[in-house]
Design an enzyme around this catalytic site. Structure first.
Site, PDB file in Angstrom:
ATOM      1  N   ARG A   1       0.849  -1.195   0.000  1.00  0.00           N
ATOM      2  CA  ARG A   1       0.000   0.000   0.000  1.00  0.00           C
ATOM      3  C   ARG A   1       0.885   1.247   0.000  1.00  0.00           C
ATOM      4  NH1 ARG A   1      -1.280   1.511   4.806  1.00  0.00           N
ATOM      5  NH2 ARG A   1      -2.181  -0.463   5.487  1.00  0.00           N
TER       6      ARG A   1
ATOM      7  N   TYR B   1     -16.809  18.247 -14.605  1.00  0.00           N
ATOM      8  CA  TYR B   1     -17.293  16.874 -14.542  1.00  0.00           C
ATOM      9  C   TYR B   1     -18.262  16.742 -13.355  1.00  0.00           C
ATOM     10  CZ  TYR B   1     -17.112  11.820 -13.830  1.00  0.00           C
ATOM     11  OH  TYR B   1     -17.442  10.509 -13.661  1.00  0.00           O
TER      12      TYR B   1
ATOM     13  N   LYS C   1      -9.584   7.597 -18.802  1.00  0.00           N
ATOM     14  CA  LYS C   1      -9.924   8.135 -20.120  1.00  0.00           C
ATOM     15  C   LYS C   1      -8.724   7.973 -21.065  1.00  0.00           C
ATOM     16  CE  LYS C   1     -13.522   9.048 -17.641  1.00  0.00           C
ATOM     17  NZ  LYS C   1     -13.741  10.299 -16.942  1.00  0.00           N
TER      18      LYS C   1
ATOM     19  N   ASP D   1      -7.717  19.958 -13.864  1.00  0.00           N
ATOM     20  CA  ASP D   1      -8.093  18.613 -14.319  1.00  0.00           C
ATOM     21  C   ASP D   1      -7.746  18.553 -15.805  1.00  0.00           C
ATOM     22  OD1 ASP D   1      -9.433  16.377 -15.332  1.00  0.00           O
ATOM     23  OD2 ASP D   1     -11.133  16.593 -13.957  1.00  0.00           O
TER      24      ASP D   1
HETATM   25  C1  LIG Z   1     -14.165  10.756 -15.680  1.00  0.00           C
HETATM   26  C2  LIG Z   1     -13.681  12.051 -15.192  1.00  0.00           C
HETATM   27  C3  LIG Z   1     -13.320  12.236 -13.851  1.00  0.00           C
HETATM   28  C4  LIG Z   1     -13.481  11.147 -12.805  1.00  0.00           C
HETATM   29  O1  LIG Z   1     -12.595  10.090 -12.993  1.00  0.00           O
HETATM   30  P1  LIG Z   1     -12.908   8.555 -12.611  1.00  0.00           P
HETATM   31  O2  LIG Z   1     -11.706   7.841 -13.105  1.00  0.00           O
HETATM   32  O3  LIG Z   1     -14.182   8.178 -13.318  1.00  0.00           O
HETATM   33  O4  LIG Z   1     -13.070   8.515 -11.134  1.00  0.00           O
HETATM   34  C5  LIG Z   1     -12.814  13.463 -13.480  1.00  0.00           C
HETATM   35  N1  LIG Z   1     -12.682  14.470 -14.366  1.00  0.00           N
HETATM   36  C6  LIG Z   1     -13.028  14.340 -15.655  1.00  0.00           C
HETATM   37  C7  LIG Z   1     -12.863  15.489 -16.600  1.00  0.00           C
HETATM   38  C8  LIG Z   1     -13.551  13.128 -16.111  1.00  0.00           C
HETATM   39  O5  LIG Z   1     -13.913  13.011 -17.395  1.00  0.00           O
END
Ligand SMILES: *Cc1c(COP(=O)(O)O)cnc(C)c1O
Length: 395
Positions: A63, A115, A212, A187
């Site tokens: 961990r 998001y 993604k 982000d």
């Molecule tokens: C999908 C997404 C998230 C969240 O990520 P997860 O891997 O689904 O927890 C955060 N920001 C953006 C822009 C996203 O498209």
């Protein structure tokens, strides 16, 4: 191997190679025992110690630290131009780890398009822990000064935004926020480090949903934080260990495998999305196309300056409103009706009902005539024909 403290995942050589090379090699030495060219998936949960409290290579419990995770962290940190990278079990786990650094009474400013899950985490979970939030229109960075209060600590933004494809000027925003004594988190999920590197524009930390484009094949959920701020990095190492929402060795392996082809995938995503946005622009069922590569887009100039390509995400609004949007998304054949984005296959969705239901009624609400597509890397002619035949269903 990485220099410095392995738990901080520093990657010292990152400057000496170009992006494409680092995507494949950074943090990933050949296996010293066998010469294997692929970083092994290290499954051991515990590591032999030479003496009490003296782990052999800095590893004691998985961990706290794991070699596959460290290789991946070093690689992606290098791509973001970061000294430190931290992999988490999901994008939201990564965001949560960053947000845990705020104390009760703090306030977060966030862009008025984000998001849905990010807003839910900030508002519903951290809200309960005494952290307030306020949305601000970041297309006008000067508004930040008016919204800033004595308790504001952090400005949180996405660019391009999900799902409205808004563009914010990272450098201008960072200048204002730093003046006010705050920090900026970007982000970078939509752009990826291949197209945009927020740390070089002044951001204090970058987060990713590695689910993604980083993973890129719809087969791994993951999150990442990259930073050059040593205090943030140390706190994140502590939180990885103390909270435990780490990425598993197999997930790190998959994400690292995905990253190797990030540059070639992104080139094709951008090329396909650009052609599709042109086709949609000329279609009479559509009232507006939201793609930063189009010259009429509100943020086109800024995007052209701070990004090296306009990305693979396109949103558009239908003259026929919600019924037209609902008809369209069930009539594509190649574009799969599904949430998520950023992988090799093309997806289509209706954000107001699917990914962004959690922002309904808030300042972040999205229009219900909006359709979002994640343009994959299939043949562009197949993708264009698929959208054209589906658009025929709404006249
Ligand atoms: C999908 C997404 C998230 C969240 O990520 P997860 O891997 O689904 O927890 C955060 N920001 C953006 C822009 C996203 O498209």
């Amino acid at each position: 191997m990485m220099g410095g403290d392995p738990l901080l995942s520093g990657f010292e050589d990152s400057e000496s190679y170009e992006f494409e090379t680092r995507a494949i090699r950074a943090g990933q030495p050949h296996d010293p025992r066998t010469g294997g060219v692929v970083t092994p998936i290290a499954l051991a949960t515990t590591f032999a110690q030479d003496a009490i409290g003296h782990p052999k290579n800095g590893y004691e419990y998985a961990r706290t630290g794991n070699p596959t995770r460290h290789a991946y962290q070093a690689c992606l940190a290098s791509l973001e131009g970061a000294n430190y990278g931290h992999a988490f079990a999901s994008g939201l786990a990564a965001e949560d780890a960053l947000l845990r650094q705020l104390s009760p009474g703090s306030e977060i400013l966030l862009g008025d398009d984000a998001y849905g899950g990010t807003f839910r985490l900030i508002d519903k979970i951290h809200g309960k822990m005494g952290i307030s939030n306020r949305a601000v229109d970041l297309t006008r960075p000067e508004l930040i000064r008016d919204s800033w209060s004595a308790n504001t600590r952090l400005l949180w933004l996405e660019t391009p935004t999900n799902p409205m494809l808004g563009i914010f000027d990272i450098e201008a925003i960072c200048g204002i926020v730093h003046d006010l004594g705050g920090q900026v988190v970007v982000d970078n999920t939509f752009a990826t480090p291949y197209l945009q590197q927020p740390l070089s524009l002044g951001a204090d930390a970058v987060i990713h949903s590695a689910t993604k484009y980083i993973g890129g094949h719809s087969d791994v959920v993951g999150g990442f934080v990259a930073t050059n701020d040593e205090d943030i990095a140390e706190e994140l190492v502590f939180i990885q260990n103390a909270v435990g929402a780490i990425a598993s060795p197999f997930d790190c392996y998959l994400a690292m495998r995905g990253v190797k082809t990030l540059p070639v995938r992104m080139d094709r995503h951008c090329e396909n999305a650009s052609q599709i946005s042109e086709m949609l622009m000329s279609h009479n069922a559509i009232s507006d196309v939201l793609y930063p590569g189009l010259s009429h887009h509100q943020g086109h100039q800024i995007a052209a300056r701070q990004m090296s390509g306009f990305g693979g995400m396109v949103s558009f609004r239908l003259k026929g409103g919600r019924p037209a949007a609902e008809t369209l998304v069930v009539n594509t054949k190649l574009f799969t009706l599904a949430e998520s984005l950023g992988a090799v296959e093309s997806l289509i969705e209706h954000p107001a009902v699917m990914t962004h239901a959690s922002v309904a009624g808030s300042a972040l609400e999205v229009p219900d005539d909006l359709v979002r597509i994640s343009v994959g890397i299939e043949s562009i002619s197949d993708l264009l024909s698929d959208l054209e035949q589906a658009l025929n269903f709404i006249g």
